[in-house]
Design an enzyme around this catalytic site. Structure first.
Site, PDB file in Angstrom:
ATOM      1  N   ASP A 112      17.231 -35.226  -6.585  1.00  0.00           N
ATOM      2  CA  ASP A 112      16.493 -34.796  -7.767  1.00  0.00           C
ATOM      3  C   ASP A 112      15.229 -34.007  -7.449  1.00  0.00           C
ATOM      4  O   ASP A 112      14.598 -33.455  -8.355  1.00  0.00           O
ATOM      5  CB  ASP A 112      16.090 -36.013  -8.622  1.00  0.00           C
ATOM      6  CG  ASP A 112      17.283 -36.706  -9.251  1.00  0.00           C
ATOM      7  OD1 ASP A 112      18.336 -36.067  -9.397  1.00  0.00           O
ATOM      8  OD2 ASP A 112      17.159 -37.898  -9.603  1.00  0.00           O
ATOM      9  N   LYS A 145      12.403 -36.434 -15.542  1.00  0.00           N
ATOM     10  CA  LYS A 145      13.583 -35.751 -16.078  1.00  0.00           C
ATOM     11  C   LYS A 145      14.475 -36.714 -16.831  1.00  0.00           C
ATOM     12  O   LYS A 145      14.426 -37.945 -16.655  1.00  0.00           O
ATOM     13  CB  LYS A 145      14.371 -35.067 -14.967  1.00  0.00           C
ATOM     14  CG  LYS A 145      14.824 -35.985 -13.817  1.00  0.00           C
ATOM     15  CD  LYS A 145      16.084 -36.766 -14.082  1.00  0.00           C
ATOM     16  CE  LYS A 145      16.452 -37.711 -12.945  1.00  0.00           C
ATOM     17  NZ  LYS A 145      17.599 -38.606 -13.285  1.00  0.00           N
TER      18      LYS A 145
END
Length: 311
Positions: free
Chosen positions: A145, A17
């Protein structure tokens, strides 16, 4: 209670990401910071293959040096597998073989992607039939995350970054990623941010206790407009990371001098993500930065989250 493996091998994949926006608020009681972030999953993937076993183990391969990675119970993928086994009452184990392409300690959530893909792979391998909500619940206990690695796409993260709400994103964004030869500790960068604020007497005002994502970021994502997004990129962790690793400033300057719309540190760094206009611009920037002896790769986003791959 599940006791027998349902499949000889399961292959799952999850993306890295980029935080296209990251605001950091006050320190919470658990030691984490309140954040508001806009995540985008990009086409740099971790591949996890799960095999039946009596105990839990992990091995690594891939396009990056994995020699320093832990392979014991402290590894996040092992933690993910054990957490699912406990939740499901599964009495066996798993052998994990992970092909890594996301930079290690690079601010792109590679370990989180390993954990997300492991949850999906083990669920299929063991036939535990956990619900999506169950898997997301376990993901949230593993790291801030991990839930986003599971869902992918584009999303807004609040709290520690694990409270997710989907964000509309049109089209495809093109990134050139400059990968560092070293990693950075996320806790160290956050600590440096706290020290930076203390040095500069930057108090956390009430409005900052619950930071929010800038509306211009959401508008740029909805419009699929890279130039608009470039103007809105922001990362509160960039200044402290540059203080700890000053050489990254030169990388940012190089990229922007060679056609990037903007550059930003991904998460806590040290990966530098350059946003460009299109695929041709990405190739040109990759060539230019490679000529400066930087290790660079191209990626696009948003992409899907963790999923099973049928080999």
């Amino acid at each position: 209670m599940t006791n027998a493996a349902a499949s000889p091998m399961v292959h799952a994949r999850a993306p890295g990401k980029i935080n296209v926006f990251l605001k950091v608020g006050a320190v919470l009681e658990d030691g984490y910071h309140e954040v508001a972030t806009a995540y985008q999953a990009v086409s740099l993937y971790e591949d996890v293959r799960a095999y039946p076993a009596d105990d839990f183990s992990v091995e690594f391969s891939g396009s990056i040096d994995t020699s320093g990675l832990a392979v014991d119970g402290s590894n996040l993928a092992i933690k993910a597998a054990r957490a699912l086994a406990r939740k499901a009452g599964f009495r066996g184990g798993v052998r994990l073989s992970i092909e890594k392409n996301v930079p290690i300690a690079g601010g792109m959530g590679g370990g989180s992607a390993d954990a997300a893909a492991t949850l999906l792979a083990c669920d299929a391998l063991w036939g535990t039939e956990a619900s999506r909500d169950d898997l997301l619940g376990i993901a949230a206990t593993l790291g801030a995350d991990v839930p986003f690695s599971f869902t992918g796409g584009t999303a807004i993260g609040t709290g520690r970054g694990d409270r997710l709400s989907p964000a509309l994103a049109k089209g495809q964004f093109h990134w050139v990623l400059a990968l560092a030869e070293f990693g950075m500790s996320t806790p160290a960068v956050y600590s440096e941010l706290d020290r930076h604020r203390e040095r500069h007497a930057q108090d956390i005002f009430p409005a900052q206790l619950q930071p929010t994502v800038d509306a211009n970021v959401l508008q740029a994502l909805r419009a699929g407009d890279p130039a608009m997004l470039a103007e809105s990129l922001h990362n509160d962790l960039q200044a402290p990371a540059l203080h700890l690793a000053p050489g990254l400033a030169r990388v940012l300057e190089l990229g922007e001098a060679n056609g990037a719309l903007a550059g930003i540190l991904s998460g806590s760094g040290p990966t530098v993500a350059f946003l460009v206009q299109d695929a041709d611009s990405a190739l040109e920037l990759q060539v230019a930065l490679s000529a400066s002896r930087l290790h660079v790769v191209r990626a696009t986003g948003p992409v899907h989250g963790a999923r099973i791959i049928h080999d």
